[in-house]
Design a protein around this motif. Structure first.
Motif, PDB file in Angstrom:
ATOM      1  N   VAL A 134       0.844  -1.207   0.000  1.00 51.19           N
ATOM      2  CA  VAL A 134       0.000   0.000   0.000  1.00 51.19           C
ATOM      3  C   VAL A 134       0.877   1.254   0.000  1.00 51.19           C
ATOM      4  N   ARG A 135       1.905   1.256   0.818  1.00 44.87           N
ATOM      5  CA  ARG A 135       2.818   2.413   0.883  1.00 44.87           C
ATOM      6  C   ARG A 135       3.506   2.615  -0.450  1.00 44.87           C
ATOM      7  N   TRP A 136       3.938   1.550  -1.070  1.00 40.02           N
ATOM      8  CA  TRP A 136       4.600   1.645  -2.387  1.00 40.02           C
ATOM      9  C   TRP A 136       3.638   2.214  -3.422  1.00 40.02           C
ATOM     10  N   GLN A 137       2.400   1.718  -3.402  1.00 38.56           N
ATOM     11  CA  GLN A 137       1.391   2.190  -4.361  1.00 38.56           C
ATOM     12  C   GLN A 137       1.093   3.682  -4.141  1.00 38.56           C
ATOM     13  N   MET A 138       0.991   4.091  -2.875  1.00 41.33           N
ATOM     14  CA  MET A 138       0.710   5.501  -2.580  1.00 41.33           C
ATOM     15  C   MET A 138       1.873   6.406  -2.999  1.00 41.33           C
ATOM     16  N   ASN A 139       3.088   5.924  -2.867  1.00 42.29           N
ATOM     17  CA  ASN A 139       4.265   6.720  -3.260  1.00 42.29           C
ATOM     18  C   ASN A 139       4.391   6.829  -4.768  1.00 42.29           C
ATOM     19  N   ARG A 140       3.831   5.893  -5.507  1.00 41.21           N
ATOM     20  CA  ARG A 140       3.864   5.926  -6.981  1.00 41.21           C
ATOM     21  C   ARG A 140       2.957   6.997  -7.538  1.00 41.21           C
TER      22      ARG A 140
END
Length: 141
Positions: A134-140
């Motif tokens: 989720v964090r990776w997706q939000m940072n993208r």
């Protein structure tokens, strides 16, 4: 945008709720799931369930249920304390599970099972991985 205090309050509440839900599911009997209704036992042999043969009940309620029960804990703990590394989240999941199993030692209709500790710890691990995703997706974005 959510303000920081609201975000902290929400992450605290969700983490505490996940812990309370774990205790609710593991300490109180749930006859509709077959939990806490038979004579308790102690199992210290890892993966004994696989030697006894898998049934729908053991696979869904016991195995997947024990994993799923701790996924929110690993996820919300990671949100609340983003500085925690995987090893700490897994350790806290394992310690929470051991605490529950020790409490169940003194309850007549509850089972103390090393497989539960393994599966619960795996659930905390999966929760951490979900948080990373989720964090990776939000940072993208």
């Amino acid at each position: 945008m959510i303000n920081v205090n609201m975000s902290r309050w929400l992450s605290n509440a969700l983490t505490i709720f996940s812990i309370l839900f774990i205790f609710y599911m593991t300490i109180l009997p749930h006859s509709e799931l077959g939990i806490g209704v038979s004579k308790g036992f102690i199992n210290l042999n890892p993966f004994l369930i696989f030697n006894q043969g898998l049934t729908y009940s053991s696979l869904v309620v016991n195995d997947f249920g024990n994993i799923l029960l701790f996924v929110p804990f690993g996820f919300f703990l990671s949100i609340r304390f983003p500085q925690l590394k995987l090893s700490r989240v897994v350790l806290f999941g394992c310690l929470l599970s051991i605490t529950i199993e020790c409490i169940q030692l003194f309850m007549a209709n509850r089972c103390t099972d090393i497989d539960d500790v393994i599966l619960n710890t795996l659930g905390a691990f999966v929760g951490y991985l979900v948080w990373v995703g989720v964090r990776w997706q939000m940072n993208r974005e």
